[in-house]
Structures are given as structure tokens and as C-alpha cells.
Motif scaffolding. Structure first.
Motif, PDB file in Angstrom:
ATOM      1  N   LEU A 134      -3.431  21.202  19.018  1.00 51.94           N
ATOM      2  CA  LEU A 134      -3.023  22.603  19.109  1.00 51.94           C
ATOM      3  C   LEU A 134      -3.175  23.120  20.537  1.00 51.94           C
ATOM      4  O   LEU A 134      -2.330  23.871  21.030  1.00 51.94           O
ATOM      5  CB  LEU A 134      -3.876  23.444  18.159  1.00 51.94           C
ATOM      6  N   LEU A 135      -4.257  22.700  21.210  1.00 47.90           N
ATOM      7  CA  LEU A 135      -4.512  23.156  22.576  1.00 47.90           C
ATOM      8  C   LEU A 135      -3.431  22.671  23.528  1.00 47.90           C
ATOM      9  O   LEU A 135      -2.895  23.440  24.333  1.00 47.90           O
ATOM     10  CB  LEU A 135      -5.887  22.670  23.034  1.00 47.90           C
ATOM     11  N   GLU A 136      -3.083  21.391  23.454  1.00 43.98           N
ATOM     12  CA  GLU A 136      -2.063  20.836  24.347  1.00 43.98           C
ATOM     13  C   GLU A 136      -0.707  21.483  24.078  1.00 43.98           C
ATOM     14  O   GLU A 136       0.035  21.797  25.006  1.00 43.98           O
ATOM     15  CB  GLU A 136      -1.971  19.322  24.160  1.00 43.98           C
ATOM     16  N   ARG A 137      -0.390  21.689  22.791  1.00 41.25           N
ATOM     17  CA  ARG A 137       0.893  22.309  22.445  1.00 41.25           C
ATOM     18  C   ARG A 137       0.945  23.752  22.958  1.00 41.25           C
ATOM     19  O   ARG A 137       1.957  24.200  23.500  1.00 41.25           O
ATOM     20  CB  ARG A 137       1.094  22.261  20.934  1.00 41.25           C
ATOM     21  N   GLY A 138      -0.167  24.466  22.789  1.00 41.86           N
ATOM     22  CA  GLY A 138      -0.200  25.838  23.269  1.00 41.86           C
ATOM     23  C   GLY A 138      -0.100  25.915  24.786  1.00 41.86           C
ATOM     24  O   GLY A 138       0.578  26.799  25.328  1.00 41.86           O
ATOM     25  N   ALA A 139      -0.761  25.010  25.482  1.00 43.09           N
ATOM     26  CA  ALA A 139      -0.711  25.021  26.945  1.00 43.09           C
ATOM     27  C   ALA A 139       0.690  24.722  27.454  1.00 43.09           C
ATOM     28  O   ALA A 139       1.156  25.314  28.435  1.00 43.09           O
ATOM     29  CB  ALA A 139      -1.702  24.005  27.501  1.00 43.09           C
ATOM     30  N   ALA A 140       1.394  23.813  26.786  1.00 41.26           N
ATOM     31  CA  ALA A 140       2.763  23.498  27.189  1.00 41.26           C
ATOM     32  C   ALA A 140       3.682  24.694  26.989  1.00 41.26           C
ATOM     33  O   ALA A 140       4.637  24.916  27.744  1.00 41.26           O
ATOM     34  CB  ALA A 140       3.276  22.293  26.393  1.00 41.26           C
ATOM     35  N   ARG A 141       3.410  25.484  25.955  1.00 35.23           N
ATOM     36  CA  ARG A 141       4.211  26.678  25.694  1.00 35.23           C
ATOM     37  C   ARG A 141       3.887  27.797  26.682  1.00 35.23           C
ATOM     38  O   ARG A 141       4.793  28.466  27.200  1.00 35.23           O
ATOM     39  CB  ARG A 141       3.958  27.147  24.260  1.00 35.23           C
ATOM     40  N   LEU A 142       2.599  27.992  26.941  1.00 34.50           N
ATOM     41  CA  LEU A 142       2.178  29.104  27.796  1.00 34.50           C
ATOM     42  C   LEU A 142       2.381  28.827  29.274  1.00 34.50           C
ATOM     43  O   LEU A 142       2.579  29.759  30.068  1.00 34.50           O
ATOM     44  CB  LEU A 142       0.695  29.419  27.522  1.00 34.50           C
ATOM     45  N   PHE A 143       2.322  27.572  29.665  1.00 32.38           N
ATOM     46  CA  PHE A 143       2.488  27.199  31.077  1.00 32.38           C
ATOM     47  C   PHE A 143       3.564  26.122  31.170  1.00 32.38           C
ATOM     48  O   PHE A 143       3.271  24.943  31.383  1.00 32.38           O
ATOM     49  CB  PHE A 143       1.160  26.703  31.654  1.00 32.38           C
ATOM     50  N   PRO A 144       4.815  26.509  31.023  1.00 32.95           N
ATOM     51  CA  PRO A 144       5.887  25.512  30.919  1.00 32.95           C
ATOM     52  C   PRO A 144       6.304  24.914  32.264  1.00 32.95           C
ATOM     53  O   PRO A 144       6.338  25.606  33.283  1.00 32.95           O
ATOM     54  CB  PRO A 144       7.031  26.322  30.310  1.00 32.95           C
ATOM     55  N   GLY A 145       6.603  23.618  32.249  1.00 25.29           N
ATOM     56  CA  GLY A 145       7.219  22.978  33.396  1.00 25.29           C
ATOM     57  C   GLY A 145       6.296  22.735  34.566  1.00 25.29           C
ATOM     58  O   GLY A 145       5.098  23.057  34.554  1.00 25.29           O
ATOM     59  N   ASP A 146       6.888  22.173  35.614  1.00 29.56           N
ATOM     60  CA  ASP A 146       6.124  21.807  36.805  1.00 29.56           C
ATOM     61  C   ASP A 146       5.622  23.022  37.576  1.00 29.56           C
ATOM     62  O   ASP A 146       4.596  22.953  38.263  1.00 29.56           O
ATOM     63  CB  ASP A 146       6.988  20.943  37.728  1.00 29.56           C
ATOM     64  N   ALA A 147       6.342  24.148  37.474  1.00 26.62           N
ATOM     65  CA  ALA A 147       5.954  25.331  38.258  1.00 26.62           C
ATOM     66  C   ALA A 147       4.565  25.819  37.888  1.00 26.62           C
ATOM     67  O   ALA A 147       3.871  26.405  38.721  1.00 26.62           O
ATOM     68  CB  ALA A 147       6.981  26.451  38.054  1.00 26.62           C
ATOM     69  N   TRP A 148       4.141  25.580  36.638  1.00 27.09           N
ATOM     70  CA  TRP A 148       2.848  26.074  36.181  1.00 27.09           C
ATOM     71  C   TRP A 148       1.890  24.930  35.845  1.00 27.09           C
ATOM     72  O   TRP A 148       0.931  25.124  35.096  1.00 27.09           O
ATOM     73  CB  TRP A 148       3.025  26.980  34.953  1.00 27.09           C
ATOM     74  N   ALA A 149       2.151  23.750  36.396  1.00 30.04           N
ATOM     75  CA  ALA A 149       1.307  22.589  36.078  1.00 30.04           C
ATOM     76  C   ALA A 149      -0.141  22.814  36.499  1.00 30.04           C
ATOM     77  O   ALA A 149      -1.080  22.425  35.790  1.00 30.04           O
ATOM     78  CB  ALA A 149       1.869  21.333  36.758  1.00 30.04           C
ATOM     79  N   GLU A 150      -0.338  23.433  37.650  1.00 28.02           N
ATOM     80  CA  GLU A 150      -1.692  23.668  38.153  1.00 28.02           C
ATOM     81  C   GLU A 150      -2.453  24.622  37.237  1.00 28.02           C
ATOM     82  O   GLU A 150      -3.613  24.375  36.863  1.00 28.02           O
ATOM     83  CB  GLU A 150      -1.611  24.242  39.570  1.00 28.02           C
TER      84      GLU A 150
END
Length: 638
Positions: A174-190
Motif C-alpha cells: 500500500l505504501l509503495e502504491r500510494g507513493a507512486a500515486r502521490l509522487f509520480p514520475g521522475d520529476a518527484w523521484a527525490e
């Protein structure tokens, strides 16, 4: 350096004035010599004499060491390194800040001071009755007043215990899925990596300069934690079932707390749509569920969060016996938190709660003793447990010139700083103080700005006056003197009065007038006013009311601790921002001129920075570090 914006060199005084309040009457021996030289104030001497007399300590070198420890705290350090004194260094007169907590070098024409031999000096203090009675502590080769030694050890103990505890339980999928949704793509990888690491820890220090996405990371982190909490308690019965995640947002000042709350609320807003939105960087994808879970978040000052006890600056209602009820505690602008306040916070946070300390370690430290955030970054960053998460990518970029200038200041590259200031970019400008036309133009611009704010205030337009007043900040290193905030406040008021055809300010017998910008300088819990709040005095019929950013307004007669805000010191600007910032630098000999002060000043600006100073002053500011003596970083690595 002093912490109130005054020049430490002003501590020097003529030794033939027996009525000078800074002189300790009755002082003898070494204390008298160092008091006469301006190294020690009367307060430093009186504390050393009184404590030594109580325990029967007669060794003059020990008394001097205690006075130097008191002096170090007064100037922002929590301890003093006695080996930095004496014949080897001939340090003595007030001067450039030193990592040892020692005064800077003596002026060439000053007579040498009778420093004790540094060899064995600390050992003599450690064997003295003052150490036996725990007035002072000798530890790590440093000399502490007992209170600050205890607080430093307390901060270390709490942090080490938190880092050694079991990590919080999370649903990784759930954490990884939520992080991918909240911080999408390379622009928000950091930011995604920082949020994931923080969610899996009890304690995190989140650092980064302006525009690095710290608040966006915090907002996304809170959404992740709220989602985890909702999933863990889904269908649960009893008091815990259905209870939302208890979140505390706090900052050292009211202004910083308001900015934190506003930034988190803005981060939760839906992304922009319509023309022009397609070319923007994708914003974190908060859902309506996220917004619902985080609805109603409010930030407060740390003092209000901890429950300040009236009449005390160090005692709070929440402590180790009455912990804060929150599951997550986020503290922004941690660079402004003193050692004492950090000790009180750590003892009040429940061991199982998450603690996130957010800030920029390159900014000025607290006006009180300690450089806690810098110590935490240095100490925890040297460990292998990942407690420090650093953000480096700029997401704001309202001015790449300002970003580049700030980076050059951080790097200590005075050549790059001067090149940026003189490159001709309209967002970054260097004005020489000897350029009479440029200085006159600045004074005219400030007067026009003040006059327009006054026009709106006289018309009763509080929102317009507040918005306009906050567009520009005039920042000074000093409080007094020709380039100090007090002097420029008087200048602007005089020019404003001339343009308005009246007398304004102190010359009128009252500080209150329509259009007066104000800065609150002390917390007033009864009124809901906090140190750092800003506002403008507005005419409402025949009365004047001070309208404070955030919506509240007060009759001016109810306000006590406020200052005029046409100009302010850099220290008091922390936690705030403006579209345009003008920085007045003193000459290169000023001990207040440091990299941290200069960096803090230029990073208050969103779109334009104008630096008034000589190239020599700029170079001195970039090269000189404001070091504070502390053992916290070493304790955290051991």
C-alpha cells in the motif's frame, strides 16, 4: 556574534568611565581585565563571581572560565573550548564568530590580554568546587554550564533511543502504491524516496533549501501515513476505530507556522487545469480521500503545541510525564529551534510517534543557544541508519538567478557570488553603497512603496495593504547604526511623512499611523498573536486597527510587543518570504557578516534580490562561517 542583531564590537568601551553599566564594579584580577577590555559584560562577571563565591572558588583562571562559558551561551554557543584561548591564539576581543565559542582575534592595536595558559586550564576547572557542585561540566574537552550539558545529553539520549526502537508497522504494498500515486514520475523521484524512507521510520530529519519540495514531501508523507492509518483501523471498534491520524504541525514562530499550514493546504489542492497547465511539472496526485483525511490541519507555534507555562520560557504543560497525544509531529524551520526547546520537544513526543524535523541547515541558527539542526545533520548524517533525508532538486525556480546565487553562497564561492550579482540579470543586483544615485533611488522606491501601502490603509483596504506590504522586505544585518533596521525605519517614516504632509512615527509622539507595517516580537496567547506575525495598521473610520496576516485584527491599543516593519533584521525575517528582497550589508569588518546570514537573506526572495554592499563585504560574508560551539554532533556519532 550577538543574537539580537547588534554589533559585538559595540561591547568595547572606555575603561575610564566608572558609570558605564557594562562595567562590573568591584571586579578584580582577570575578571576586571577582561571586563575592561570589553570581552566580558557585567552580567558575565557577576554570574562568575557569585557562583564562585558561593562554593569558595578563588582561582582566578577558573572564575574567568566560568565567565567565558556564560559569555558563550549569550552569544549562541552551548559550551566553550578553552584550548582556543590563551597565548597560542591570543583570541580575546569580540570579533568573528568562532567554532570554539571563543571571541575573535584582537585588533592589531589592542594590548594583549592576560590569558591563562591553556594547557591544563580545563583540568583545573574540572577539579574545582564549581565542577564538584555541578555548576559547570567538563566533557568532550569542552566546558559547559550544567543546564546546557544536561540538555545536550538529553537530546542525544532521546534521539538515540528513538533510532534504536522498532520501526513502525507499515503495509509496504500500500505504501509503495500510494507513493507512486502521490509522487509520480521522475520529476518527484527525490521526494518519493524521502517520503517512503520517512514513513518507515520513527525519526527523520528532512533537509533542503528553498523550493526543494520539503513541504510538498511533508504533505505527501501525511497522506501516506493517513492512508496507512485508515487501512490499519478499517472496521475496528472502540475509541481507536474511526479515529483519524493525530497530526501536529508546528514551527518556532507564528509566521513560520502559518506558512507551513498554507503550504500544506496548497499542496493538497487539485492540480491546475486549462490553458498553460500542460507545460507544468506534474503535481503530486492527491485524491479526494487524501484531502478528506487531512482536512482541518492546523499549524501552531512550538510553544503553543507544548503548552507554554505562563511566566516561564523553559517549562511546558507537555513533558515526559504528560506526553503529546499525536501520532505524527512535524516541525518546520527547525534551524530556528534552540537546544532548550528541542530538549523539551523530544521529551514530550511519545516514543512510538513519528517525528519529522524539517529545515535548511545552512540558514541562521536559533537566536538562543544552539545550532541544533546543523548538529543533527552532521551527527545523524554520519550514521548508517538513514535518519537524514536531503532534497536537492529545485521545484520552484521563480528565478534561476536567485537559485544560482544561493547555491554559490552555500558553496562558499565568493567569486561565483560576485559574478552572479554583477551578471546583469534583473532578478539579482549588486548596488554599491557609495553610489549616491543608486542609494537615493532605493530610498525613493521605499518611500513610494510605503506611500502606496498608506493610501490603501487610509482607504480601509486591509487585504490590499497587507498584500502590498508583503511584496518587499528590506533586510539588515544590524539593528542599530547607519545601515541598521532602526535607522532605515526612521528614514522611511520621515520620507513617508514628507510625502504625506504630516509627521509620522516617534517624532509625532505616537508610533501608530495608517499604513504602518508591524512585526509582532513576542507571543501573546491571549490575543492569539505570535512572534513573527506581520500586519499593517488600517484606518477604520476614526480608529486604527492592526490587521495581521491570517485574518485577525486588533485595536492598536491592545498591542504591546510590536516593531515597525519598513525594515527588519535578517534574523527576524526567518520563516518569511517576499517577492523582492533588498539586503543591506555592513562593511566587511562587521562580525555579523556571515555566510549563514547572507544565505538566509537572499533565500527570503522569490523573484528578485538586490544586495547593497561593497564587493569586499560580499566576499567577507561568503567566506566567514557563523560557527557555534557544541558537542551534540560528536555525541550523536559516538
Amino acid at each position: 556574534m550577538t543574537t539580537d542583531g547588534t554589533d559585538p564590537r559595540l561591547e568595547r568601551w572606555a575603561t575610564d568611565d566608572p558609570h558605564d553599566a557594562r562595567r562590573a564594579l568591584g571586579a578584580t584580577g582577570l575578571l576586571r581585565a577582561f571586563n575592561d577590555a570589553g570581552v566580558l559584560t557585567a552580567a558575565d562577571v557577576h554570574v562568575a563571581r557569585r557562583t564562585a563565591d558561593v562554593v569558595g572558588e578563588t582561582d582566578e583562571s577558573v572564575r574567568l572560565a566560568v565567565a567565558l562559558a556564560v559569555r558563550a551561551v549569550r552569544q549562541g554557543s552551548v559550551c566553550v573550548d578553552l584550548t582556543a584561548f590563551g597565548a597560542a591564539g591570543e583570541a580575546g576581543r569580540p570579533g568573528a564568530p568562532a567554532a570554539s565559542g571563543a571571541p575573535g582575534p584582537e585588533a592589531p592595536d589592542d594590548p594583549p590580554l592576560p590569558w591563562p595558559d591553556p594547557d591544563g586550564w580545563l583540568e583545573r576547572v574540572a577539579a574545582s568546587p564549581l565542577a564538584e557542585r555541578s555548576v559547570v561540566r567538563a566533557d568532550l574537552g569542552l566546558l559547559y554550564l550544567d543546564r546546557y550539558w544536561r540538555e545536550e545529553c538529553q537530546v542525544r539520549d532521546h534521539l538515540v533511543a528513538r533510532l534504536a526502537g522498532l520501526p513502525p508497522a507499515v503495509d509496504d504494498t500500500l505504501l509503495e502504491r500510494g507513493a507512486a500515486r502521490l509522487f509520480p514520475g521522475d520529476a518527484w523521484a527525490e521526494q518519493r524516496a524521502a517520503a517512503l524512507a520517512t514513513a518507515r521510520r520513527r525519526t527523520t530529519v528532512l533537509t533542503g533549501g528553498p523550493g526543494r519540495g520539503k513541504t510538498t514531501t511533508v504533505a505527501g508523507l501525511l497522506a501516506l501515513l493517513a492512508e496507512q492509518h485508515a487501512e490499519q483501523h478499517a472496521g475496528a471498534r472502540g475509541p481507536a476505530g474511526g479515529q483519524p491520524l493525530r497530526i501536529a504541525l508546528a514551527a518556532p514562530t507564528g509566521k513560520a507556522a502559518a506558512r507551513l499550514q498554507d503550504a500544506v493546504v496548497r499542496a493538497l489542492e487539485p492540480p491546475p487545469s486549462g490553458p498553460g497547465a500542460a507545460g507544468t511539472v506534474a503535481r503530486p496526485g492527491f485524491t479526494d480521500d487524501d484531502r478528506h483525511r487531512l482536512a482541518g490541519l492546523r499549524a501552531s507555534t512550538l510553544h503553543r503545541l507544548l503548552g507554554a507555562v505562563p511566566g516561564s520560557s523553559t517549562r511546558f504543560r507537555h513533558d515526559r510525564s504528560n506526553r503529546l497525544p499525536h501520532d505524527v509531529v512535524v516541525v518546520d524551520e527547525t534551524s530556528m529551534v534552540s537546544l532548550t526547546l528541542m530538549a523539551r520537544l523530544l521529551e514530550a513526543v511519545r516514543p512510538e510517534a513519528r517525528l519529522v524535523l524539517v529545515g535548511d541547515p545552512d540558514q541562521l541558527a536559533s537566536v538562543e543557544a544552539g545550532a541544533v539542526l546543523a548538529d543533527l545533520v552532521a551527527g545523524l548524517g554520519a550514521r548508517d541508519d538513514g535518519a537524514v533525508a536531503a532534497l536537492h532538486t529545485d521545484h520552484r525556480s521563480e528565478s534561476t538567478a536567485i537559485t544560482g546565487l544561493a547555491a554559490a553562497v552555500q558553496a562558499g564561492d565568493d567569486g561565483a557570488v560576485l559574478a552572479a550579482l554583477t551578471a546583469g540579470d534583473t532578478a539579482v543586483e549588486l548596488v554599491h553603497p557609495d553610489d549616491a544615485d543608486a542609494v537615493t533611488a532605493l530610498q525613493d522606491e521605499l518611500a513610494r512603496h510605503a506611500l502606496e501601502v498608506r493610501r490603501l490603509a487610509l482607504a480601509g483596504d486591509a487585504d490590499g495593504a497587507l498584500e502590498l506590504a508583503g511584496r518587499h522586505r528590506l533586510l539588515c544585518a544590524h539593528r542599530e547604526g547607519p545601515w541598521g533596521a532602526a535607522s532605515w525605519n526612521r528614514q522611511v517614516e520621515r520620507r513617508l511623512g514628507e510625502a504625506a504632509g504630516t509627521v509620522l512615527g516617534a517624532a509625532a509622539g505616537t508610533p501608530w499611523y495608517a499604513g504602518r507595517p508591524v512585526l509582532v516580537t513576542a507571543n501573546d496567547y491571549a490575543l492569539g498573536l505570535f512572534n513573527g506575525d506581520t500586519g499593517v495598521v488600517v484606518a477604520e473610520g476614526d480608529t486604527l486597527r492592526a490587521h495581521i496576516e491570517g485574518g485577525a485584527s486588533y485595536a492598536v491599543a491592545r498591542l504591546g510587543d510590536v516593531e515597525t516593519l519598513h525594515a527588519m533584521t535578517v534574523h527576524k525575517s526567518q520563516g518569511g518570504q517576499a517577492e523582492t528582497v533588498t539586503v543591506l550589508l555592513p562593511d566587511e569588518t562587521s562580525p555579523l557578516l556571515t555566510r549563514e546570514l547572507f544565505y538566509t537573506a537572499v533565500t527570503r526572495a522569490r523573484r528578485r534580490v538586490r544586495v547593497v554592499g561593497t564587493p569586499e563585504a560580499v566576499a567577507a560574508a561568503v567566506r566567514r562561517r557563523a560557527r557555534r560551539a557544541s558537542g551534540l554532533a560528536r555525541r550523536l556519532t559516538s
